[in-house]
Design a protein around this motif. Structure first.
Motif, short mmCIF file in Angstrom:
data_model
loop_
_atom_site.label_atom_id
_atom_site.label_comp_id
_atom_site.label_asym_id
_atom_site.label_seq_id
_atom_site.Cartn_x
_atom_site.Cartn_y
_atom_site.Cartn_z
N ASN A 5 0.85 -1.18 0.00
CA ASN A 5 0.00 0.00 0.00
C ASN A 5 0.89 1.24 0.00
OD1 ASN A 5 -1.78 2.06 0.77
ND2 ASN A 5 -2.82 0.83 2.28
N PRO A 6 0.67 2.18 -0.91
CA PRO A 6 1.49 3.39 -0.92
C PRO A 6 1.25 4.31 0.28
CG PRO A 6 -0.22 3.55 -2.58
CD PRO A 6 -0.28 2.15 -2.01
N ALA A 7 0.28 3.97 1.12
CA ALA A 7 0.01 4.80 2.30
C ALA A 7 1.20 4.83 3.25
CB ALA A 7 -1.24 4.32 3.02
N VAL A 8 1.98 3.75 3.31
CA VAL A 8 3.18 3.73 4.17
C VAL A 8 4.18 4.76 3.65
CG1 VAL A 8 5.11 2.35 5.00
CG2 VAL A 8 2.85 1.33 4.83
N ILE A 9 4.35 4.81 2.35
CA ILE A 9 5.27 5.79 1.75
C ILE A 9 4.79 7.21 2.04
CG2 ILE A 9 6.20 6.66 -0.43
CD1 ILE A 9 5.98 3.71 -1.43
N GLN A 16 8.78 13.12 7.19
CA GLN A 16 9.94 13.87 6.72
C GLN A 16 9.61 15.34 6.48
OE1 GLN A 16 10.97 11.61 3.22
NE2 GLN A 16 12.47 10.40 4.34
N GLY A 17 8.33 15.69 6.51
CA GLY A 17 7.93 17.07 6.26
C GLY A 17 7.82 17.40 4.78
N ARG A 18 7.78 16.39 3.93
CA ARG A 18 7.73 16.63 2.48
C ARG A 18 6.33 16.83 1.94
NH1 ARG A 18 12.34 13.09 -0.42
NH2 ARG A 18 14.02 13.55 1.05
N ILE A 19 5.31 16.30 2.64
CA ILE A 19 3.92 16.50 2.24
C ILE A 19 3.13 16.91 3.47
CG2 ILE A 19 4.03 14.89 0.28
CD1 ILE A 19 2.60 12.80 2.00
N PRO A 20 2.04 17.66 3.29
CA PRO A 20 1.31 18.21 4.44
C PRO A 20 0.54 17.20 5.28
CG PRO A 20 0.23 18.82 2.39
CD PRO A 20 1.50 18.13 2.02
N ASN A 21 0.11 16.07 4.69
CA ASN A 21 -0.62 15.07 5.47
C ASN A 21 -0.45 13.70 4.82
OD1 ASN A 21 -2.91 14.45 3.62
ND2 ASN A 21 -3.30 16.63 3.89
N PRO A 22 -0.69 12.63 5.59
CA PRO A 22 -0.49 11.29 5.05
C PRO A 22 -1.77 10.65 4.48
CG PRO A 22 -0.74 11.15 7.41
CD PRO A 22 -0.79 12.63 7.03
N ARG A 23 -2.83 11.43 4.31
CA ARG A 23 -4.11 10.85 3.88
C ARG A 23 -4.04 10.27 2.47
NH1 ARG A 23 -6.53 15.74 6.54
NH2 ARG A 23 -6.19 16.69 4.52
N VAL A 24 -4.83 9.24 2.24
CA VAL A 24 -5.00 8.63 0.92
C VAL A 24 -6.48 8.60 0.60
CG1 VAL A 24 -2.91 7.23 0.99
CG2 VAL A 24 -5.02 6.30 1.89
N ARG A 25 -6.80 8.55 -0.69
CA ARG A 25 -8.20 8.49 -1.12
C ARG A 25 -8.63 7.03 -1.30
NH1 ARG A 25 -7.98 11.96 -6.33
NH2 ARG A 25 -5.90 11.10 -6.32
N LEU A 26 -9.94 6.81 -1.21
CA LEU A 26 -10.48 5.49 -1.49
C LEU A 26 -10.15 5.12 -2.93
CD1 LEU A 26 -13.95 5.73 0.22
CD2 LEU A 26 -11.96 4.45 1.02
N PRO A 27 -9.90 3.89 -3.22
CA PRO A 27 -10.13 2.69 -2.44
C PRO A 27 -8.98 2.34 -1.50
CG PRO A 27 -9.40 2.04 -4.59
CD PRO A 27 -9.50 3.55 -4.59
N LEU A 28 -7.93 3.16 -1.43
CA LEU A 28 -6.82 2.87 -0.51
C LEU A 28 -7.26 3.13 0.92
CD1 LEU A 28 -3.86 4.53 -2.42
CD2 LEU A 28 -4.50 2.13 -2.36
N LEU A 29 -6.67 2.40 1.81
CA LEU A 29 -6.93 2.57 3.23
C LEU A 29 -5.67 3.11 3.90
CD1 LEU A 29 -8.78 -0.79 3.91
CD2 LEU A 29 -9.78 1.47 3.61
N PRO A 30 -5.82 3.82 5.02
CA PRO A 30 -4.65 4.33 5.72
C PRO A 30 -3.73 3.18 6.14
CG PRO A 30 -6.66 5.27 6.64
CD PRO A 30 -7.07 4.19 5.69
#
Length: 54
Positions: A5-9, A16-30
């Motif tokens: 799952n790319p959510a770990v990445i 690391q402060g490279r993106i503002p939040n770790p959220r993903v859109r459906l159908p991916l899950l956190p």
């Protein structure tokens, strides 16, 4: 990779402060917190944008 799952990445990029939040859109899950924590620990991320030196 602990999860296929790319959510770990995204969690690591957020730590690391490279993106503002770790959220993903459906159908991916956190990502599981343990998976993200393990990846962050493995990479040696200590604070946003900083890396531990081995």
């Amino acid at each position: 990779m602990a999860e296929p799952n790319p959510a770990v990445i995204k969690g690591v990029l957020h730590a690391q402060g490279r993106i503002p939040n770790p959220r993903v859109r459906l159908p991916l899950l956190p990502a599981a917190a343990a998976s993200t924590d393990a990846a962050v620990h493995h990479l040696g991320v200590t604070t946003a944008g900083q890396y531990a030196r081995a």
